[in-house]
Design a protein around this motif. Structure first.
Motif, PDB file in Angstrom:
ATOM      1  N   ILE A  32       1.200  -0.931   0.305  1.00  0.00           N
ATOM      2  CA  ILE A  32      -0.340   0.575  -0.182  1.00  0.00           C
ATOM      3  C   ILE A  32       0.973   1.429  -0.464  1.00  0.00           C
ATOM      4  O   ILE A  32       0.958   1.846  -0.691  1.00  0.00           O
ATOM      5  N   ALA A  33       2.195   1.379   1.126  1.00  0.00           N
ATOM      6  CA  ALA A  33       3.152   2.006   0.585  1.00  0.00           C
ATOM      7  C   ALA A  33       3.412   2.311  -1.359  1.00  0.00           C
ATOM      8  O   ALA A  33       3.458   3.363  -1.185  1.00  0.00           O
ATOM      9  N   GLU A  34       4.132   1.541  -1.285  1.00  0.00           N
ATOM     10  CA  GLU A  34       4.223   1.592  -2.688  1.00  0.00           C
ATOM     11  C   GLU A  34       3.524   2.371  -2.914  1.00  0.00           C
ATOM     12  O   GLU A  34       3.920   3.161  -4.715  1.00  0.00           O
ATOM     13  N   ALA A  35       2.273   1.572  -3.106  1.00  0.00           N
ATOM     14  CA  ALA A  35       1.031   2.567  -4.019  1.00  0.00           C
ATOM     15  C   ALA A  35       1.179   3.468  -4.042  1.00  0.00           C
ATOM     16  O   ALA A  35       1.004   4.872  -5.384  1.00  0.00           O
ATOM     17  N   ILE A  36       1.311   4.546  -2.965  1.00  0.00           N
ATOM     18  CA  ILE A  36       0.561   5.587  -3.080  1.00  0.00           C
ATOM     19  C   ILE A  36       1.882   6.659  -3.108  1.00  0.00           C
ATOM     20  O   ILE A  36       1.768   7.460  -3.724  1.00  0.00           O
ATOM     21  N   VAL A  37       3.182   5.994  -2.807  1.00  0.00           N
ATOM     22  CA  VAL A  37       4.493   6.419  -2.987  1.00  0.00           C
ATOM     23  C   VAL A  37       4.469   6.807  -4.893  1.00  0.00           C
ATOM     24  O   VAL A  37       4.372   7.728  -5.859  1.00  0.00           O
ATOM     25  N   ILE A  38       4.052   5.456  -5.909  1.00  0.00           N
ATOM     26  CA  ILE A  38       3.951   5.128  -7.195  1.00  0.00           C
ATOM     27  C   ILE A  38       2.997   6.663  -7.164  1.00  0.00           C
ATOM     28  O   ILE A  38       3.294   7.377  -8.299  1.00  0.00           O
ATOM     29  N   GLU A  39       1.637   6.742  -7.207  1.00  0.00           N
ATOM     30  CA  GLU A  39       0.177   7.603  -7.254  1.00  0.00           C
ATOM     31  C   GLU A  39       0.593   9.150  -6.767  1.00  0.00           C
ATOM     32  O   GLU A  39       0.252  10.104  -7.405  1.00  0.00           O
ATOM     33  N   TYR A  40       1.658   9.026  -5.685  1.00  0.00           N
ATOM     34  CA  TYR A  40       1.176   9.973  -4.897  1.00  0.00           C
ATOM     35  C   TYR A  40       2.264  10.729  -4.974  1.00  0.00           C
ATOM     36  O   TYR A  40       2.889  12.095  -4.609  1.00  0.00           O
ATOM     37  N   GLY A  41       3.843  10.609  -4.547  1.00  0.00           N
ATOM     38  CA  GLY A  41       5.433  10.730  -3.717  1.00  0.00           C
ATOM     39  C   GLY A  41       4.718  10.534  -2.304  1.00  0.00           C
ATOM     40  O   GLY A  41       3.885  10.401  -1.545  1.00  0.00           O
ATOM     41  N   LEU A  83       9.001  -2.149   5.016  1.00  0.00           N
ATOM     42  CA  LEU A  83       9.614  -1.042   4.800  1.00  0.00           C
ATOM     43  C   LEU A  83      11.357  -0.942   4.345  1.00  0.00           C
ATOM     44  O   LEU A  83      11.949  -0.446   3.085  1.00  0.00           O
ATOM     45  N   ALA A  84      11.497  -1.335   4.740  1.00  0.00           N
ATOM     46  CA  ALA A  84      13.416  -1.473   5.822  1.00  0.00           C
ATOM     47  C   ALA A  84      14.220  -2.333   3.947  1.00  0.00           C
ATOM     48  O   ALA A  84      15.265  -1.908   3.418  1.00  0.00           O
ATOM     49  N   PRO A  85      13.423  -3.671   3.589  1.00  0.00           N
ATOM     50  CA  PRO A  85      14.196  -3.558   2.475  1.00  0.00           C
ATOM     51  C   PRO A  85      13.730  -3.006   1.068  1.00  0.00           C
ATOM     52  O   PRO A  85      14.133  -3.071   0.203  1.00  0.00           O
TER      53      PRO A  85
END
Length: 419
Positions: A32-41, A83-85
């Motif tokens: 979910i964190a990855e998706a938010i970063v991709i979509e919104y930064g 998120l560590a890796p």
């Protein structure tokens, strides 16, 4: 003025997250964190973490107890592991935690600073100051026991920390965001708000500057014994000086109920029906492969609709965190046992979408976005089962969905129940 999205009052619960759920929370939280970063930064992800309603909904959609203090510890732990890796790719680093882990935060921040070229000492100082403001400068009856510090490669950060009041069996969570901070002592909180439990001491207000200066002068002039004598002379019955309304008072504050079960009043039904309708209408178009999985395809799309809202929803849509517990249940069987088959399919679908998006193929991630958009379009007109009926149905099918809780796996229904 610092930006702080708010705080939350939660029932104080004990216990541990079982490994089978903790591992899934780690994977779902990270994707979910990855998706938010991709979509919104990255900055937007930090803003989400600093919003108490979104944070609670984030934990609920991951299958943690939807209303309890444990959501804070478990979500931060899941993000730290997940998120560590990915720190090199996402530029996000989660430090601190509960108890002894919170005390290790300065050393962890120094290590992050050395790796990515940030001033680790300045970050460690910020960590200590934030903790001191919410534990010493703001005396509201809650003793801090958890401190999480999430920092990005460009030095922006969010702090989530939590205190407990054992007598009241209550926890209070505090959210800080580095964006906009000018001073740690002159109104660093956008708000300090909650159920009125008496007067608090807030030396972190800009109106307390004179008081802070006078306290230091008094200490220099008289020493500790002189301060004690001055305190003895104070009349405790003196009428308090009237205070002007604080501009901080407009900030939303999340207050979670004591009851464990999810009740209709805890859920905005029109939003729930919008998600159900979007799953039924958009799902067959965008996720046909899931519908080939016997017994769980349509159910997984329903969970994806709620995950999609966590990724794409506006802040105003998280006023009912309990609704998101209807995606993957809860470890204590409230609102129903965690449907592990559904949970695993949700993770796999999100992971496939994020992986493809990183390769420039954003069709799958766009399908999840459309699921959220459709839910919002339909919620004004959609109808569906009541909250009680939805929970009852989920419990009836729990065994088929791989239902599991801290009490064990859900048994198969009796023959007469099947008939």
């Amino acid at each position: 003025m610092a930006r702080r999205a708010g705080s939350a009052d939660l029932p104080l619960h004990s216990g541990r997250v079982p490994a089978w759920l903790g591992q899934r929370m780690t994977r779902l939280g990270a994707v979910i964190a990855e998706a938010i970063v991709i979509e919104y930064g990255r900055d937007e992800f930090l803003r989400r973490l600093a919003h108490p309603f979104w944070f609670q909904s984030f934990g609920a959609v991951m299958g943690m107890d939807w209303h309890s203090s444990g959501i804070t510890t478990s979500v931060l732990g899941a993000l730290k592991r997940g998120l560590a890796p990915l720190a090199g790719e996402l530029g996000l680093h989660v430090c601190g935690g509960r108890g002894r882990h919170s005390r290790a935060t300065p050393a962890e921040l120094a290590a992050v600073g050395m790796r990515v070229g940030l001033d680790g000492d300045a970050l460690a100082r910020a960590s200590r100051l934030v903790a001191k403001v919410d534990s010493a400068a703001v005396q509201d009856g809650f003793d801090l026991y958890l401190h999480g510090f999430i920092v990005s490669d460009d030095g922006r950060w969010v702090v989530i920390q939590q205190g407990m009041n054992g007598d009241r069996r209550q926890a209070r969570r505090y959210h800080w965001l580095s964006e906009g901070i000018e001073s740690f002592l002159d109104a660093p909180h956008a708000a300090i708000e909650g159920v009125n439990q008496g007067r608090i001491v807030n030396l972190a207000d800009e109106r307390a500057a004179a008081s802070r200066d006078r306290q230091l002068a008094l200490l220099r002039e008289t020493g500790p014994d002189g301060i004690i004598r001055a305190l003895e002379e104070i009349d405790p019955a003196a009428a308090p000086r009237a205070r002007a309304p604080s501009p901080q008072a407009m900030l939303p504050h999340l207050v979670m109920p004591q009851h464990h079960d999810v009740r209709p009043e805890n859920v905005v039904t029109r939003r729930l029906h919008g998600a159900l309708a979007a799953a039924a209408e958009q799902g067959p178009t965008d996720f046909p492969d899931l519908l080939l999985v016997p017994g769980i395809g349509a159910r997984t799309i329903r969970s994806l609709a709620m995950v999609a809202e966590v990724v794409h929803g506006a802040p105003c849509r998280f006023s009912d965190p309990a609704r998101f517990s209807l995606a993957h249940g809860g470890k204590d069987r409230h609102p129903f046992p965690v449907p592990t088959h559904v949970y695993d399919r949700t993770i796999a679908t999100m992971k496939a979408a994020v992986t493809a998006a990183r390769l420039g193929q954003d069709e799958k991630l766009a399908a999840i976005r459309r699921l959220d958009q459709q839910a919002r379009r339909l919620e004004a007109t959609a109808s569906g089962p009541s909250v009680e009926a939805l929970i009852a149905e989920e419990r009836r099918h729990s065994h088929a969905f791989g239902g599991r809780s801290i009490f064990g796996r859900e048994p198969a229904p009796a023959a007469e129940e099947v008939a």
